[in-house]
Design a protein around this motif. Sequence first.
Motif, PDB file in Angstrom:
ATOM      1  N   ARG A 125       5.402  -5.182  -5.249  1.00 25.05           N
ATOM      2  CA  ARG A 125       4.926  -4.115  -4.345  1.00 25.05           C
ATOM      3  C   ARG A 125       3.723  -3.415  -4.984  1.00 25.05           C
ATOM      4  O   ARG A 125       3.792  -2.234  -5.340  1.00 25.05           O
ATOM      5  N   ALA A 127      -0.023  -1.630  -5.277  1.00 27.35           N
ATOM      6  CA  ALA A 127      -0.821  -0.726  -4.446  1.00 27.35           C
ATOM      7  C   ALA A 127      -2.213  -0.602  -5.047  1.00 27.35           C
ATOM      8  O   ALA A 127      -2.369  -0.516  -6.268  1.00 27.35           O
ATOM      9  N   GLU A 153       5.423  -6.311  -0.297  1.00 30.33           N
ATOM     10  CA  GLU A 153       4.469  -5.477   0.437  1.00 30.33           C
ATOM     11  C   GLU A 153       3.284  -5.134  -0.451  1.00 30.33           C
ATOM     12  O   GLU A 153       3.445  -4.905  -1.643  1.00 30.33           O
ATOM     13  N   THR A 155      -0.060  -2.488  -0.585  1.00 30.98           N
ATOM     14  CA  THR A 155      -0.669  -1.285  -0.019  1.00 30.98           C
ATOM     15  C   THR A 155      -2.113  -1.193  -0.475  1.00 30.98           C
ATOM     16  O   THR A 155      -2.402  -1.345  -1.665  1.00 30.98           O
ATOM     17  N   LEU A 157      -5.263   1.513  -0.099  1.00 29.05           N
ATOM     18  CA  LEU A 157      -5.848   2.780   0.335  1.00 29.05           C
ATOM     19  C   LEU A 157      -7.349   2.681   0.119  1.00 29.05           C
ATOM     20  O   LEU A 157      -7.813   2.697  -1.025  1.00 29.05           O
ATOM     21  N   GLN A 184       0.076  -2.857   4.081  1.00 30.51           N
ATOM     22  CA  GLN A 184      -0.093  -1.475   4.519  1.00 30.51           C
ATOM     23  C   GLN A 184      -1.535  -1.097   4.205  1.00 30.51           C
ATOM     24  O   GLN A 184      -1.900  -0.852   3.048  1.00 30.51           O
ATOM     25  N   ARG A 212       1.316   9.244  -0.095  1.00 31.62           N
ATOM     26  CA  ARG A 212       2.448   8.481  -0.638  1.00 31.62           C
ATOM     27  C   ARG A 212       3.743   8.866   0.065  1.00 31.62           C
ATOM     28  O   ARG A 212       4.552   7.998   0.427  1.00 31.62           O
ATOM     29  N   LEU A 215       3.336   7.602   3.977  1.00 32.42           N
ATOM     30  CA  LEU A 215       2.967   6.252   4.398  1.00 32.42           C
ATOM     31  C   LEU A 215       3.309   5.134   3.415  1.00 32.42           C
ATOM     32  O   LEU A 215       3.342   3.970   3.805  1.00 32.42           O
ATOM     33  N   VAL A 216       3.516   5.464   2.153  1.00 31.07           N
ATOM     34  CA  VAL A 216       3.650   4.427   1.126  1.00 31.07           C
ATOM     35  C   VAL A 216       5.098   4.321   0.658  1.00 31.07           C
ATOM     36  O   VAL A 216       5.726   5.319   0.310  1.00 31.07           O
ATOM     37  N   VAL A 219       6.394   1.392  -5.019  1.00 33.92           N
ATOM     38  CA  VAL A 219       5.276   0.668  -5.626  1.00 33.92           C
ATOM     39  C   VAL A 219       5.634   0.360  -7.072  1.00 33.92           C
ATOM     40  O   VAL A 219       6.133   1.236  -7.792  1.00 33.92           O
ATOM     41  N   TRP A 222       0.109   0.176  -9.813  1.00 27.51           N
ATOM     42  CA  TRP A 222      -1.044   0.819  -9.173  1.00 27.51           C
ATOM     43  C   TRP A 222      -2.332   0.305  -9.790  1.00 27.51           C
ATOM     44  O   TRP A 222      -2.437   0.170 -11.017  1.00 27.51           O
TER      45      TRP A 222
END
Length: 360
Positions: A125, A127, A153, A155, A157, A184, A212, A215-216, A219, A222
């Motif tokens: 996961r 991000a 998933e 993510t 941003l 995402q 976070r 919506l997140v 994780v 990062w």
Amino acid sequence: MSAPAAEPLSALPEHGPAFHRLVVTELRELTDDAVAVRLAVPEDLRAAYGYQPGQHVAVGVPGDEERRSYSLCGLPGEDDLRIGVRRLPGGRFSHGVLDTLRPGDALEVMTPAGRFGAGLPGLVRPAFVAAGSGITPALAMAAAALADETVEEVTVLACNRTQASVMFLEELAALKNRYPSRLQLVHLLTREAQESALLSGRLDPERLAAVRAALVGPVDGWFLCGPQSMVTELRAALLADGVPTGAVHVELFHAETAAPPPVPDAPATGTLATVRLAGLVGEVTVRPGEVVLDALLRVRPDAPYACKGGVCGTCRARVVRGEVVMGATWALEPDEIEAGYVLTCQSHPTGETLEVDYDA
């Protein structure tokens, strides 16, 4: 050193860093101030230019000794290289070269380097927080992660001024369409209002916390890429919120020029440095006040470097014997520093002898 200065760079051992002349096959406008450059890689060089998502290449500025570092944004399965270049005011490459560059022209491009994506394998996961051109490595890394079915998933941003300024907007939309339930994708705009106030404005620690929470999901790693101020603020916020140090990876595309640290006392006669580079071992004297990279370039013009500001990590090497004092260390993870890795563009020796290994 063992390699004579007159030896062509292409004749150096294949396992070491080397520049090759690659032909431009496509220039595609991404935004009003950004372009994607595609470079053809000959079949006999594809092994040398094989890269991991998150790596970058140094590109020589034609007619100049300066180099620029650009992240690779290729998607899984591509044989050629793609870089994203944002035009910067006064930039020698982004203006002086791009304004005249055409398909069929050639650029001197170094084999890939960098470890921004080294922490990606094994995550389920990840991000990515990418500001502006920081989306370039994030695009490649996110695409690679999504291609792995064990990844649950991803993510992303993406922080930009306006929607029109988003680099690789079409590629990001295509990824979302291909992986609607596993990607995402969140666009945050600083100069354009969106329906949600949460997504309008600068991504500071407070907004990141709110995004976070809203919506997140969970994780486990990062990856932050952007300007120094944003990256340092968000990294500190994540660590303060309990994210482990080893789970936060950073890369800067720009760092503020800081006052250099005091140069350590060194022997008046300089430091005798033994250097391993591309399988060749030799010696060079590092003069008092000089950094290791500058001394090495006098006898090994093939020594890898790009920014000379401690940002890109191209000049990374491991200290085998002796000690150095570094200035900026943005391109190194804490565990790399503990393991003895340094940025030779920032390294001042402190003793009479030093041994560094670029091949480590």
